[in-house]
Design an enzyme around this catalytic site. Structure first.
Site, PDB file in Angstrom:
ATOM      1  CD  GLU A  72      -7.461   6.688   4.654  1.00 27.58           C
ATOM      2  OE1 GLU A  72      -8.048   6.684   3.544  1.00 27.58           O
ATOM      3  OE2 GLU A  72      -6.348   7.234   4.829  1.00 27.58           O
ATOM      4  CG  HIS A 126      -1.422   6.212  -2.629  1.00 27.82           C
ATOM      5  ND1 HIS A 126      -2.605   5.995  -3.304  1.00 27.82           N
ATOM      6  CD2 HIS A 126      -1.635   5.786  -1.358  1.00 27.82           C
ATOM      7  CE1 HIS A 126      -3.495   5.483  -2.458  1.00 27.82           C
ATOM      8  NE2 HIS A 126      -2.936   5.339  -1.272  1.00 27.82           N
ATOM      9  CG  HIS A 167      -1.916   1.078   1.302  1.00 29.00           C
ATOM     10  ND1 HIS A 167      -3.071   0.992   2.046  1.00 29.00           N
ATOM     11  CD2 HIS A 167      -1.935   2.300   0.730  1.00 29.00           C
ATOM     12  CE1 HIS A 167      -3.750   2.113   1.934  1.00 29.00           C
ATOM     13  NE2 HIS A 167      -3.077   2.934   1.150  1.00 29.00           N
ATOM     14  CG  HIS A 199      -7.624   3.401  -0.186  1.00 31.00           C
ATOM     15  ND1 HIS A 199      -6.943   2.793  -1.197  1.00 31.00           N
ATOM     16  CD2 HIS A 199      -6.730   4.215   0.442  1.00 31.00           C
ATOM     17  CE1 HIS A 199      -5.689   3.233  -1.185  1.00 31.00           C
ATOM     18  NE2 HIS A 199      -5.529   4.094  -0.203  1.00 31.00           N
ATOM     19  CG  ASP A 202      -1.543   5.736   2.717  1.00 29.33           C
ATOM     20  OD1 ASP A 202      -1.817   5.499   1.533  1.00 29.33           O
ATOM     21  OD2 ASP A 202      -2.370   6.228   3.513  1.00 29.33           O
ATOM     22  CG  ASP A 203      -0.063   8.991   0.491  1.00 30.13           C
ATOM     23  OD1 ASP A 203      -0.016   8.889  -0.751  1.00 30.13           O
ATOM     24  OD2 ASP A 203      -1.057   8.696   1.167  1.00 30.13           O
TER      25      ASP A 203
END
Ligand code: ADE
Ligand code: ZN
Length: 332
Positions: free
Chosen positions: A197, A16, A14, A194, A275-276
């Site tokens: 969340e 991005h 996961h 997703h 994630d980011d």
């Protein structure tokens, strides 16, 4: 524990790619492309990374992505991330990309996919990091736009293995994307989304029952529904949990308040992811270390996150065996 985590082979499920854009690269690309950023320098960018919720993050994330214009920009972005993978001992990664973030600005789909895919090939050859791509639909846009995106992507089908669903969750339920996920399923793509969340537990149920996803991205709000928790445990559906993201986006106020211990206690299939990472303060090792320290996790639990991710990855049996063997070497 830090040494153990650093030495542990890991798999990321996961991340991005647009969320790996470090401020330094953002400035370099802005200069290269003649774009003026609304920040004077890197420290101002970093100071802006204080978020109240998912939307306040997404506003900056989409703004940052505007520096990505040419194929080489997507290459440079992806190459920088794959180097971080190597540094963090991430052996395999399944990378989300958001084509609509770029095509909506007039950047051709082929520039996005060509740049990312070329870096992935170099990452495998030069860094020993294997990777796959997952095309994400932006859920704040219409299903028609997602359908058009999938159609535009089909000539590049060999370059991605699945589709996902991201962006603003609340008010954009999985069922809004039933048709496009059915189309993706028909052509044999893997499916993830997703869910849970910021959105309710029911969105996790919808993602399973209506989109037929194989993994849930985040999923932490499942604990609001005991029957759903039991179902996730019994089915073993993997959750791609992103601890530092959840704190930065205020899903939990502090890492100590994260419900990871509850998820583990419930016997769910948990993986740890970034994630980011450029926006949330850490790549894979930082996420592993944050939960290891906050919850005093033992080595078996930490290695378990890697094993779960290896089992949940969309890879060949041969690659799966090789990754398990690499974990066996440090976790005997
Ligand atoms: N896009 C990038 N990061 C995301 C996240 N954490 N949730 C939803 N959409 C995203
Ligand atoms: Zn995400």
């Amino acid at each position: 524990m830090r040494d153990y985590i650093e030495g542990l082979p890991k798999v990321e499920l996961h991340v991005h790619i647009e969320g790996t854009l470090e401020p330094e690269l953002m400035f370099r690309l802005a200069e290269r492309n003649g774009i003026t950023l609304p920040y004077a320098d890197v420290s101002q960018v970093k100071a802006a990374y204080e978020f109240d919720d998912l939307q306040s993050f997404l506003d900056l994330y989409y703004q940052g992505a505007c520096v990505l214009l040419e194929e080489q920009d997507f290459y440079d972005l992806t190459w920088a991330y794959l180097q971080r993978c190597q540094a963090d001992n991430v052996r395999h990664t399944e990378i989300f990309f958001d084509p609509q973030t770029h095509t909506e600005r007039g950047v051709g789909f082929e520039k996005v996919i060509r740049g990312i895919a070329r870096a992935c090939l170099d990452g495998e050859r030069q860094l020993g990091v294997t990777s796959e791509l997952i095309l994400c639909f932006l859920r704040h846009l219409s299903e028609e736009s997602a359908i058009d995106t999938l159609a535009a992507a089909m000539p590049w089908r060999e370059h991605f293995i699945g589709v996902g669903l991201d962006s603003a969750e609340a008010g954009n339920p999985p069922e809004k994307f039933n048709r496009v996920f059915a189309e993706a399923r028909e052509v044999g793509l893997h499916l993830v989304a997703h869910a849970g969340e910021e959105g309710p537990a029911d969105y996790i149920r919808q993602a399973l029952d209506e989109l037929y996803v194989e993994r849930i991205d985040h999923g932490v709000r499942c604990t609001e529904d005991p029957a759903l928790v039991a179902r996730l445990r019994d089915s073993g559906v993997p959750l791609t949990v992103c601890p530092l993201s959840n704190v930065k986006l205020r899903v939990f106020d502090t890492i100590e308040q994260h419900n990871l211990p509850r998820l583990l206690h419930e016997g769910l299939n948990i993986t740890i992811n970034s994630d980011d990472p450029a926006y949330f303060g850490g790549y894979m090792n930082a996420n592993f270390l944050a939960v290891a320290e906050a919850f005093d996790l033992d080595r078996a639990t930490i290695a378990g996150f890697s094993r779960n991710a290896i089992d949940a990855a969309f890879i060949s049996d041969e690659r799966r065996r090789a990754l398990h063997a690499a974990v066996d070497e440090v976790d005997t």
